[in-house]
Design an enzyme around this catalytic site. Structure first.
Site, PDB file in Angstrom:
ATOM      1  CD  GLU A  18      -5.498  -0.608   1.456  1.00  0.00           C
ATOM      2  OE1 GLU A  18      -4.869  -0.455   2.655  1.00  0.00           O
ATOM      3  OE2 GLU A  18      -5.829  -1.642   0.997  1.00  0.00           O
TER       4      GLU A  18
ATOM      5  CG  ASP B 157      -8.819  -2.238   5.607  1.00  0.00           C
ATOM      6  OD1 ASP B 157      -8.063  -1.642   6.409  1.00  0.00           O
ATOM      7  OD2 ASP B 157      -8.596  -3.259   4.886  1.00  0.00           O
TER       8      ASP B 157
ATOM      9  NE  ARG C 188      -3.147  -2.832   0.259  1.00  0.00           N
ATOM     10  CZ  ARG C 188      -3.848  -3.611  -0.674  1.00  0.00           C
ATOM     11  NH1 ARG C 188      -3.666  -3.017  -1.903  1.00  0.00           N
ATOM     12  NH2 ARG C 188      -4.495  -4.877  -0.285  1.00  0.00           N
TER      13      ARG C 188
ATOM     14  CD  GLU D 115      -6.225  -8.641   5.755  1.00  0.00           C
ATOM     15  OE1 GLU D 115      -5.018  -8.151   5.592  1.00  0.00           O
ATOM     16  OE2 GLU D 115      -7.291  -7.899   5.404  1.00  0.00           O
TER      17      GLU D 115
HETATM   18  C1  BDP Z   1      -5.716  -3.539   4.799  1.00  0.00           C
HETATM   19  C2  BDP Z   1      -4.604  -3.666   3.473  1.00  0.00           C
HETATM   20  C3  BDP Z   1      -3.653  -4.730   3.666  1.00  0.00           C
HETATM   21  C4  BDP Z   1      -3.157  -4.939   5.145  1.00  0.00           C
HETATM   22  C5  BDP Z   1      -4.218  -4.846   6.044  1.00  0.00           C
HETATM   23  C6  BDP Z   1      -3.983  -4.693   7.680  1.00  0.00           C
HETATM   24  O1  BDP Z   1      -5.301  -3.927   2.274  1.00  0.00           O
HETATM   25  O2  BDP Z   1      -2.698  -4.661   2.740  1.00  0.00           O
HETATM   26  O3  BDP Z   1      -2.303  -5.820   5.288  1.00  0.00           O
HETATM   27  O4  BDP Z   1      -5.150  -3.810   5.862  1.00  0.00           O
HETATM   28  O5  BDP Z   1      -4.260  -3.728   8.118  1.00  0.00           O
HETATM   29  O6  BDP Z   1      -6.085  -2.322   4.729  1.00  0.00           O
HETATM   30  O7  BDP Z   1      -3.310  -5.624   8.040  1.00  0.00           O
END
Ligand code: BDP
Length: 701
Positions: A415, A387, A182, A308
């Site tokens: 982002e 997010d 990002r 994730e």
């Molecule tokens: C999201 C992003 C991702 C990050 C995630 C995070 O898309 O790339 O790894 O947050 O905060 O916004 O861990």
């Protein structure tokens, strides 16, 4: 100009009278303590004043390792000749280390200065910049330079500033291959081709930028920790990391590392990473010891776990308190802390079964664990429950875990807010979150008082944010995106500063004090978030972006995917029903009266209506418009707003450096084209879904 030097360019003061006055106040700089940050402060002052006034103050500081302040003035401790000038001098020091500084303040005045705070006072003889610690003195020096540049009279100056937040942290999402997750401003300044860089120039200059706005902590690697970054905890990498920590230390910034929860298993040769396993605990203890051997003031670990695809305690049937506490115990003997992220949710949900609500996840995971975390654990909570969307309500987790240390997490990197191609000044968005009253202890329980720890009398508290810099010549790509980094630091220091005041300060430091320039750019910054929001996804619904890279409109890109980010648009209406009565129950995670307000369609503010409610397109908003007409109008207005930004910027041609003007100009032009794309895609989608035409018969495809 918003170039490499950013807000530290120290352009010469044009007004000769003012210049003379400043010179008279600053003929000499003296600091008689052997303290790294105080030496930095003196050097910064000397450099800044030289550039501002054209005259170099004489400078007397203590060389490293020389005698303590009691020997102040002894010839051996003087690294540069003391000034014999009759002019007044700037004296720097701490109350404890400098008798001279101590005597300039009463006991009560000294007691009013917090650990990293400072006082600046001008008396007949001199100007004193005093702190309880060297860090405080450093912040005071930068503040003094700010006052000089923004035209504050020095006669009678007497100010006290203490930081609102203990932790004021920036997070790099940099990977060792040199990429930045990002990141929109080039490659990493820390890593290149799978190596940690040895060139400290930019790292030092970055540390300077951070300290100048009061930031005091940095995590230098991505929260998604992959194989090589997991190895940062080993001898193969620690010496180079220690080298980076040295640079930050001189500017009062503590270094943290993001760690991989499965490290004992992945690189430690253990069969498990179970936090309750004694071997695992011993491994982390030994690892922490090794880190502190090289970096005695190491800040601690930042952890993204069970999120994730990252490993975490769930794999072993343990919870997040088990995981965080195990790391906290390893760090505690050394004074380190664990920053444990609350961004934990199921990213593999089945869209056909839309019963799980991602917005609920952080609260559902962490509220049951309140009170179980060690004193040296902080839970890092994103400002919103999803997010970093252009518009989200505040995370209901703020105020819901009174027996736990928390920090608020923002995203300075844009982002979802235009990726530094679009202008989007985010300070107003952050302020809205901070000023939200959670009612956790009755009225006046704003998020900022929870984040700073004061509401629940917590030992730790603060701010963290994802950085927006890379190796682009001007750090941030879009020249005006520097304002977001600047604003983040200033707000972390003082949450009561207004967005306008921060914007104005930044413009003056960056572009000078010409009234037209200040007014125009401040106005552009203040307009930019509402403009970006108006051509984005409507009314708080979010996520109508291209999957993965998140740039540009894509109406259904996430609608049939596993990430839990739906808008539920059909031919009758749109929005997510998050009420307790008929929806996911998310609205019930807030305390009253917020829960009631969001539960009620009539009471939910327009900008969040689709976040909380599924409504027909003909639903009438508080504004008096229907949802569908609002969507059309906002998207046309958004493009007009983007055009107005360019016109304003163009009106400054000749008043701004040419290269800088051209760089921002091409981005503002691109923003217009892109806003048109947003308008056309979103409006067309809703015209087709709803079949309801625009009241003003504008072209919708
Ligand atoms: C999201 C992003 C991702 C990050 C995630 C995070 O898309 O790339 O790894 O947050 O905060 O916004 O861990």
């Amino acid at each position: 100009m918003a170039g490499y030097e950013a807000w530290l360019a120290y352009r010469p003061i044009a007004d000769a009278d003012r210049r003379a006055k400043i010179v008279a106040w600053t003929e000499a700089i003296s600091a008689d303590e052997d303290d790294l940050c105080i030496r930095t402060a003196a050097a910064e002052l000397a450099q800044g004043l030289t550039r501002l006034t054209g005259r170099t103050p004489s400078c007397r500081t203590q060389a490293p390792g020389s005698a303590s302040s009691t020997a102040a003035g002894s010839a051996a401790s003087i690294s540069a000749a003391a000034s014999a000038s009759a002019g007044r001098s700037v004296r720097l020091g701490t109350f404890e280390g400098s008798a001279d500084v101590r005597e300039s303040f009463s006991e009560a005045e000294r007691a009013s200065v917090a650990e990293e705070g400072f006082r600046i006072r001008a008396d007949e003889r001199s100007l004193v910049i005093a702190g309880t610690t060297g860090k405080g003195v450093l912040y005071g020096a930068f503040h003094f330079l700010r006052l000089v540049q923004t035209g504050t009279p020095l006669d009678g100056l007497d100010v006290l500033h203490n930081p609102a937040n203990g932790l004021r942290m920036i997070d790099q999402w940099d990977n060792i291959d040199g990429s930045i997750e990002r990141g929109y401003a080039g490659r990493s300044i820390f890593y290149r081709d799978n190596e940690i860089t040895e060139d400290m120039t930019r790292i030092r200059d970055y540390a300077r930028l951070l300290a100048s706005v009061g930031l005091n902590a940095i995590a230098i690697n991505n929260v998604n920790v992959h194989r090589l970054e997991t190895m940062f905890l080993t001898e193969a990498y620690l010496p180079r990391i220690a080298r980076i920590a040295d640079e930050f230390r001189a500017f009062g910034v503590r270094l943290f590392l993001s760690v991989n929860f499965a490290a004992p298993f992945e690189i430690g040769g253990l069969p498990t990473a179970d936090p309750l396993d004694e071997g695992v605990q011993a491994w982390w203890r030994a690892t922490a010891r090794a880190v502190y051997d090289g970096i005695p003031d190491f800040g601690g670990f930042l952890v993204k776990a069970d999120s994730e695809f990252r490993p975490g305690p769930f794999t072993y049937g343990r919870d997040h308190a088990d995981g965080a506490n195990m790391l906290a115990d390893a760090l505690a003997p050394h004074g380190g802390i664990v920053i444990w992220r609350c961004f934990v949710y199921n990213c593999k949900q089945d869209w056909r079964d839309r019963k799980t609500d991602r917005a609920r996840a952080a609260y559902d995971h962490f509220v049951p664990l309140d009170g179980r975390f060690r004193d040296n654990v902080m839970l890092q909570i994103k400002n919103g429950p999803m997010d970093f969307q252009v518009r989200e309500p505040v995370s209901p987790l703020f105020g819901a875990i009174p027996d736990t240390n928390v920090a608020i997490e923002f995203q300075v990197t844009q982002e979802y807010t235009g990726q530094q191609r679009h202008l989007c000044y985010l300070v107003p968005q952050w302020k809205e979150a901070l000023d939200f009253d959670t009612h956790a202890r009755g009225e006046g329980s704003e998020v900022k008082r929870i984040a700073d720890g004061s509401l629940f009398d917590r030992k730790l508290g603060g701010f963290a944010a994802v950085s927006n810099i890379g190796d682009d010549a001007n750090w941030t790509g879009h020249p005006l995106a520097q304002a977001n980094l600047y604003g983040y630091g200033r707000l972390a220091w003082d949450t009561d500063l207004s967005s306008e005041a921060i914007a104005e300060e930044w413009v003056k430091l960056t572009y000078g004090s010409d009234e037209r320039v200040v007014e125009t750019i401040r106005g552009m910054l203040m307009d930019s978030w509402p403009i970006y929001e108006s051509y984005n996804a409507p009314l708080g619904i979010g996520w109508m972006v291209k999957p993965n890279h998140h740039f540009g409109p894509d109406v259904d890109g996430y609608e049939y995917s596993m990430w839990g980010t739906y808008h539920f648009a059909d031919n009758r209406g749109i929005g997510v029903d998050r009420t307790v009565r008929s929806g996911t129950g998310y609205a019930g995670q807030y305390r009253q009266p917020n829960a009631g307000r969001f539960e009620s369609l009539a009471d939910t503010p327009d900008e969040l209506v689709l976040f909380f409610h599924h409504v027909p397109y003909a639903h009438v908003l508080h504004s008096g418009k229907t949802v569908i007409q609002h969507i059309y109008d906002a998207h046309f207005e958004g493009v007009e707003g983007a055009e107005a930004l360019l016109a304003k910027w163009d009106s400054l041609a000749g008043l701004i450096g040419e290269a800088d003007h051209a760089a921002a100009r091409s981005r503002l032009q691109e923003q217009i084209r892109h806003a048109e794309e947003w308008r056309d895609v979103i409006n067309t989608y809703f015209l087709r879904k709803s079949g309801i035409t625009d009241l003003h018969n504008r072209t919708i495809y």
